[in-house]
Design an enzyme around this catalytic site. Structure first.
Site, PDB file in Angstrom:
ATOM      1  N   GLU A  83       8.415  13.633  -3.497  1.00  0.00           N
ATOM      2  CA  GLU A  83       8.603  12.634  -4.563  1.00  0.00           C
ATOM      3  C   GLU A  83       9.354  11.408  -4.043  1.00  0.00           C
ATOM      4  OE1 GLU A  83      10.056  14.276  -8.288  1.00  0.00           O
ATOM      5  OE2 GLU A  83      10.939  12.352  -8.858  1.00  0.00           O
ATOM      6  N   LYS A 261      16.195  19.383 -13.893  1.00  0.00           N
ATOM      7  CA  LYS A 261      15.124  19.116 -12.919  1.00  0.00           C
ATOM      8  C   LYS A 261      15.602  18.062 -11.929  1.00  0.00           C
ATOM      9  CE  LYS A 261      11.084  17.308 -11.284  1.00  0.00           C
ATOM     10  NZ  LYS A 261      10.886  16.087 -10.507  1.00  0.00           N
ATOM     11  N   ASP A 277      14.770  30.034   0.555  1.00  0.00           N
ATOM     12  CA  ASP A 277      13.874  30.445  -0.528  1.00  0.00           C
ATOM     13  C   ASP A 277      14.212  29.633  -1.785  1.00  0.00           C
ATOM     14  OD1 ASP A 277      12.630  31.722  -2.632  1.00  0.00           O
ATOM     15  OD2 ASP A 277      13.126  33.747  -1.965  1.00  0.00           O
ATOM     16  N   HIS A 375      11.024   3.378  -9.448  1.00  0.00           N
ATOM     17  CA  HIS A 375       9.735   4.015  -9.168  1.00  0.00           C
ATOM     18  C   HIS A 375       8.650   2.968  -8.947  1.00  0.00           C
ATOM     19  CE1 HIS A 375      10.238   8.388 -10.732  1.00  0.00           C
ATOM     20  NE2 HIS A 375      11.082   8.063  -9.809  1.00  0.00           N
TER      21      HIS A 375
HETATM   22  C1  MEV Z   1      12.442  12.894 -12.028  1.00  0.00           C
HETATM   23  O1  MEV Z   1      11.942  13.662 -10.956  1.00  0.00           O
HETATM   24  C2  MEV Z   1      13.834  13.351 -12.413  1.00  0.00           C
HETATM   25  C3  MEV Z   1      14.418  12.690 -13.650  1.00  0.00           C
HETATM   26  O2  MEV Z   1      13.530  12.827 -14.760  1.00  0.00           O
HETATM   27  C4  MEV Z   1      15.730  13.374 -13.935  1.00  0.00           C
HETATM   28  C5  MEV Z   1      16.366  13.023 -15.255  1.00  0.00           C
HETATM   29  O3  MEV Z   1      15.661  12.616 -16.198  1.00  0.00           O
HETATM   30  O4  MEV Z   1      17.596  13.190 -15.345  1.00  0.00           O
HETATM   31  C6  MEV Z   1      14.618  11.220 -13.460  1.00  0.00           C
END
Ligand code: MEV
Length: 426
Positions: A83, A261, A277, A375
């Site tokens: 990413e 995430k 792992d 991005h």
């Molecule tokens: C994208 O890979 C991760 C984000 O969505 C994390 C977040 O929203 O805190 C930018």
């Protein structure tokens, strides 16, 4: 060379120059540097040694997060991730953390849980007590399975017995608590759990079902914290915005999943680069986040009395330095050498610090300009490269299409042609 991870303009250097810096930083051999550059040395027979039915290897970009100062030591952090923005964001968060001294970490000893499930027990409390009375016998039997681990000071240290309630009645679950030292520990723990199962069954009655480690490694935690100076991150409004963002995640599992995430973007990348792992780390992280019964952030963010931002992270961290891909995979080995870690606990603490940095970077962007700005320029770079732009014009074309908010192939092509004409005096 001065051993600092604070490297101005690392991202602007050609790949070969970056590799040179990394090589010198960690005193890597030519082969080690090559395996980092060449996706693990590219030896196809390696896959055949690692898994069944191998036909090759799947390659992923490997980047280096710079600027990390952890417990007063500089680290260059290898991150394997597909990413865009993640490595840049971690480096930037680490740069901003340096103003207040970087990251501070701690961890528990590397104790894993092996579970032995007993079913069909009518009197679970009695069973629990009889198992606990004979705890030493169980521990001794477990420790006979792994003399090497005992030699290094590890091994089964204690047991815990839980009664859980299933749809078919109570289960008695024995937790074997094993100090696995620098191993991830799955093999050692599973072997021990299987070995003690007949004894446990004999002591308690009932029937043994599963004998397997738990990825909810609540006895093997890594922690990190940092303070971000308010001016370094854009002022008190930004501090307030990040705290709001954290509180949103704390109150709402839908937001919290994305929050976590973002944390795992950083952690997984380090875990993968070091041959560990990552499914185990993911499983442990999310189960830990939900341990109270509601799903919560792995990090916290608070405003300090001085108006700065204090961030913390805590999560299970079952990582190893011995066994598995960490030892076999040349790029993983070189990545571990680059980190210069003394033990698995240090590696886990570094991963936690990267997770915290990653989260801070995401929340800061979300609470201010939004995530798409960063991005979009990377997206624009991909578009511009895909229309065959000469390398020396890429930055300028990207700047133009982003400023025009026309990040499209047709416009990128036009701009490339315009700039080429200008360059060639046509
Ligand atoms: C994208 O890979 C991760 C984000 O969505 C994390 C977040 O929203 O805190 C930018």
């Amino acid at each position: 060379m001065e051993k600092t991870s604070r490297i101005e303009g690392f991202y602007k250097l050609p790949m070969a120059e970056r590799l040179k810096i990394v090589k010198a930083f960690a005193d890597l051999s030519d082969d080690e540097a090559l395996s980092l550059a060449g996706f693990g040395g590219g030896d196809p027979s390696l896959s055949d040694k690692m898994i069944e039915n191998a036909i090759g290897s799947f390659q992923m970009p490997l980047g280096i997060a710079v600027n990390f100062l952890i417990n007063n030591r500089d680290y260059l952090i290898p991150m394997a991730i597909e990413e865009p923005s993640v490595v840049a964001a971690a480096s930037n968060a680490a740069k901003m953390a340096r103003v207040k001294g970087g990251f501070w970490t701690s961890s528990t000893p590397p104790v894993m849980i092996g579970q032995v499930q007993l079913t069909g027990i009518k009197d679970p409390s009695r069973a629990k007590h009889t198992i606990l009375e004979r705890k030493q016998e169980i521990i001794d039997l477990a420790n006979q399975q792994d003399p090497m681990l005992i030699k290094f000071g590890g091994g089964a240290k204690d047991i815990d017995v839980r009664i859980i309630h299933t749809q078919k009645g109570p289960n008695v679950v024995v937790h074997l608590l094993v100090d696995v030292k620098d191993a991830m520990g799955a093999n050692a723990v599973n072997t021990m759990a299987e070995a003690v199962a007949p004894l446990v069954e004999n002591i308690a009655g009932g029937r043994v079902c599963l004998r397997i480690l738990s990825n909810l490694a609540t006895h093997r935690l890594a922690r990190a914290r940092a303070i971000w100076d308010k001016d370094a991150i854009g002022g008190e409004d930004v501090v307030d915005g990040i705290v709001e963002a954290y509180l949103f995640a704390d109150a709402d599992p839908y937001r919290c999943a994305t929050h976590n995430k973002g944390v795992m973007n950083g952690i997984d990348a380090v875990i993968i680069a070091t041959g560990n792992d990552w499914r185990a780390i993911e499983a442990g992280a999310h189960a830990y986040a939900a341990r109270t019964g509601s799903y919560k952030p792995l990090t916290t963010f608070e405003k300090t009395p001085e108006g700065d931002l204090a961030g913390t992270i805590e999560l299970p961290m079952a990582v190893g330095l011995i066994g598995g891909a960490t030892k076999v995979h040349p790029a993983a080995r070189a990545a571990i050498k680059l980190l210069g870690v003394k033990g698995a606990q240090e590696l886990g603490e570094i991963a936690a610090a990267v997770g915290l940095a990653q989260n801070l970077a995401a929340l800061r962007a979300l609470a201010t300009v939004g995530i798409q700005k960063g991005h979009m320029s990377l997206h624009a770079k991909n578009i511009v490269n895909s229309v065959g732009c000469p390398p020396e014009l890429v930055d300028e074309v990207v700047r133009i299409v982003v400023a025009e908010k026309k990040i499209r192939m047709d416009r990128a092509k036009e701009v490339v042609e315009e700039l080429k004409r200008k360059r060639d005096g046509r």
